[in-house]
Design a protein around this motif. Structure first.
Motif, PDB file in Angstrom:
ATOM      1  N   GLY A 129     -56.101 -60.081 -17.167  1.00  0.00           N
ATOM      2  CA  GLY A 129     -54.892 -60.647 -17.728  1.00  0.00           C
ATOM      3  C   GLY A 129     -53.660 -60.013 -17.122  1.00  0.00           C
ATOM      4  N   VAL A 131     -50.978 -66.339 -27.205  1.00  0.00           N
ATOM      5  CA  VAL A 131     -52.113 -65.456 -26.945  1.00  0.00           C
ATOM      6  C   VAL A 131     -52.408 -64.663 -28.226  1.00  0.00           C
ATOM      7  CG1 VAL A 131     -51.706 -65.244 -24.464  1.00  0.00           C
ATOM      8  CG2 VAL A 131     -50.548 -63.690 -26.031  1.00  0.00           C
ATOM      9  N   VAL A 159     -51.100 -60.562 -22.003  1.00  0.00           N
ATOM     10  CA  VAL A 159     -51.524 -61.912 -21.633  1.00  0.00           C
ATOM     11  C   VAL A 159     -53.024 -61.933 -21.394  1.00  0.00           C
ATOM     12  CG1 VAL A 159     -51.251 -63.785 -19.966  1.00  0.00           C
ATOM     13  CG2 VAL A 159     -49.270 -62.379 -20.604  1.00  0.00           C
ATOM     14  N   ASP A 160     -53.709 -62.822 -22.078  1.00  0.00           N
ATOM     15  CA  ASP A 160     -55.151 -62.979 -21.898  1.00  0.00           C
ATOM     16  C   ASP A 160     -55.446 -63.545 -20.503  1.00  0.00           C
ATOM     17  OD1 ASP A 160     -55.364 -62.191 -24.561  1.00  0.00           O
ATOM     18  OD2 ASP A 160     -55.296 -64.264 -25.287  1.00  0.00           O
ATOM     19  N   ARG A 214     -54.735 -67.197 -19.675  1.00  0.00           N
ATOM     20  CA  ARG A 214     -53.383 -67.725 -19.900  1.00  0.00           C
ATOM     21  C   ARG A 214     -52.389 -67.268 -18.827  1.00  0.00           C
ATOM     22  NH1 ARG A 214     -53.347 -71.835 -22.958  1.00  0.00           N
ATOM     23  NH2 ARG A 214     -51.355 -71.364 -23.981  1.00  0.00           N
TER      24      ARG A 214
END
Length: 331
Positions: free
Chosen positions: A56, A6, A89-90, A93
């Motif tokens: 996220g 990420v 975390v995006d 993802r």
């Protein structure tokens, strides 16, 4: 193999270690960038979790207490965005993050890794030499000795002591505290027998810290580099060691042990230490025996550090030579 890549960084797990690489984006904390790429052995991991958020989420890795010298030295006071064990975390993802967590948890179960504390460091700590700047001074550490030079704006109390030198055998611990609000943080080198802990701006064994993004990041790494070379706090090693090339005041000494040298003369800048000569204990036959016992303990500790992979062969050889030289002079 599980990999989560990420903007905040990349974590890779191969079944044995987690490789952590910080992101290069502008928002990535300086401490994480200074620390750079490193690996965490599975044996050092206590838990891992993914925490979902509106956009996220966050991946959190919790290490076993005592496994990492950086966490040990900073006492859990690292801000969240500075911790190398968290990863933003995006949104796209999230599935990969959850898969990563499952892979690590499965390995922890299969290998039956305990989540309790360790009695030795499982991570090697930052490489040396290191230089770190505080508000009122600059510290350097070469793997054996800490040296502090004061800046022009240091307090008169500290300036009277002159430059400071500490050897590992003279240190009981290293402490690091992040600044909080209007209260300064500090990088403190705690000596054996030091009965008083003054405020950071008056303590000749401390650097004062303001802010965090830049200066405090390097001081935290220096603290970790020193901590990993000291006996582990849970190893059950003898707690009383005599200072090697640093003369520390006895534990029963009054707070005057931190009084500046008489006449404002920076006494103790010679290799024998930084404490005022009048506060050094008198040399006796029993004191010489204590010196030899302490140096023998130090040699055993060095052997354990080399065995555990904390010291390289070159670092072990150089440090052993310095200890043996002190052993002969103590005789």
């Amino acid at each position: 193999m599980a990999e989560l890549m990420v903007r905040d960084g990349t974590w890779t797990f191969d079944g044995e270690v987690i490789r952590i690489v910080p992101g290069s984006e502008r928002g990535v904390h300086k401490l994480r960038q200074y620390l750079g790429e490193f690996t965490v052995p599975l044996a050092a991991v206590a838990k891992i979790a993914y925490e979902p958020a509106r956009k996220g989420g966050r991946l959190r890795l919790r290490l076993r207490d005592g496994a990492d010298p950086l966490l040990q030295a900073t006492g859990g006071s690292l801000p969240d965005d500075a911790s190398p064990y968290q990863l933003a975390v995006d949104p796209g993802r999230v599935d990969v993050a959850e898969y990563f967590v499952d892979a690590v948890r499965q390995a922890l179960t299969l290998e039956q890794i305990p989540d309790g504390p360790t009695d030795r460091y499982l991570l090697p700590g930052p490489p040396v030499p290191l230089t770190a700047a505080g508000v009122d001074g600059i510290a350097t550490f070469d793997g054996e000795r800490v040296h502090i030079e004061w800046r022009w704006n240091t307090s008169e109390t500290k300036r009277q002591w002159g430059p400071r030198d500490f050897t590992l055998t003279g240190l009981e611990a290293v402490e690091w505290q992040a600044p909080s609000g209007l209260e300064s943080g500090y990088l403190r080198f705690r000596l054996y027998g030091a009965a008083e802990q003054p405020a950071p701006d008056r303590d000749p064994n401390s650097l004062e810290l303001w802010g965090f993004k830049k200066e405090s990041g390097t001081t935290a790494l220096l603290a970790a580099a020193v901590a990993v070379r000291l006996p582990h706090p849970s190893a059950g090693l003898p707690q009383a060691r005599t200072a090697g090339t640093l003369a520390a005041a006895p534990a029963t000494a009054a707070p005057a042990a931190l009084a500046p040298p008489a006449g404002n003369a920076p006494a103790g800048n010679a290799p024998t230490g930084n404490t005022p000569a009048g506060n050094a204990p008198a040399a006796t036959a029993s004191g010489a025996a204590d010196d030899h016992d302490a140096l023998l303990r130090r040699l055993r500790e060095l052997g354990e550090l080399r065995r555990d992979g904390i010291l390289t062969e070159e670092e072990f050889t150089a440090t052993k030579a310095a200890v043996l030289a002190r052993f002969h002079t103590a005789g």
